[in-house]
Design an enzyme around this catalytic site. Sequence first.
Site: not given
Length: 403
Positions: A173, A379
């Site tokens: 990320s 995610h």
Amino acid sequence: MVHKIASVTLLTALFSVLILQIFNKSKLKHPYADLTIQELVEKYEYPVEVHNVTTEDGYILTLHRIPHGKENLSQNRTPVLFLPGVLQGAWDFVQNGPNQSLSFILSEKGYDVWLGNVRGTTLSRKHETLDPDKDLAFWDFTIEEIGVYDLPALIDYVLETTGESSLHYVGFSQGTTVFFLMGSERSEYLSKVKLMSALGPAVFMENPKSPIVQFIADNWKLGEVLFGFFNYQELFGINDPMTMYVKYICNDENSIFINLCMHHFSMALGDNYDAADKSTLSLMTSKSPCGASLRQIIHIYQMIDSGNFCKYDFGTRRNLEIYGQETPPLYNLSKVTVPVALYYSTNDWVIDITNMDRLEKTLPNVVKRYKVPLEKFNHGDFLFAKDVVGLLYNTVIDEISKY
């Protein structure tokens, strides 16, 4: 509709804080939740070192090292540097334990593992001259400073300490954001990287599926004004009300609030209740969220709102003074010539597949694009899914071994 869902979620969170103070007296469920990173690694019987790295602008970063595996004690090991997402630290790369964490697995494969913590997080909340509790100047940084100062300092330190000329890089990320930013602004460092493994790459982030992320992206200007008015420059610090709220609702798998905890994660990262192990939620949230600057968060949401990978937007007048143009300049991804492996999923509510397509077309040297073969993989699952090794990490390790 997005605004309505996000508003309901926010109101639910605020109301729950009051309820929690009354009813939730349970202790942390996981026995390792109160350990430090080094204590946790040692608990798993692995060697661990703690290093301090000072950046060019005076920030003191904590860097953790697992020099070798528990079984594999070989020398002359290739270093691998990890950098986590926003509001995360080195803890997030080890808390899943030896059999589920990429860091431990790579150490047993013969690699020298280094785990970074960026400025403003709990373990890197230090500076040569500035006091984070007294000096607002400490928090005067965006995500750019992490890419321009923190990451180069960490790379230099690892290579100087090990005597190696290059290393592997694994980013998750925001850890990918700052790498690509570094590649644009300090491209001389790319020659020091063998392969960039990008987990859930957060570069182009337009139109996220997450109603929470989209709501904040739509209202970042209001947030900037409100937080700025009260000189509130540190977000999600260790004693921040929202940090405490997360710890409260996620501190016991048998708590009446555990589904609320899972709901919040799903709304932010992607709906997949089954992937995370509820018994480890208290372990996961014992050290995260772990802090960021207001401008760092605003910078991220500016990029989500604009759909561009660009510098901080100071407003038209200041942009003209600083950049010589009304809008913030774009980072130049054509400079990122290092081999890049992209790992993504279809249920990632932060990074849409259209953004992945755009990133792959923009980067000049993508050597691998891998979609996790599970439709519900979100995610957060890049670090925390119960079956992440078979779904993802074995493929990541195979690719790393080629360089």
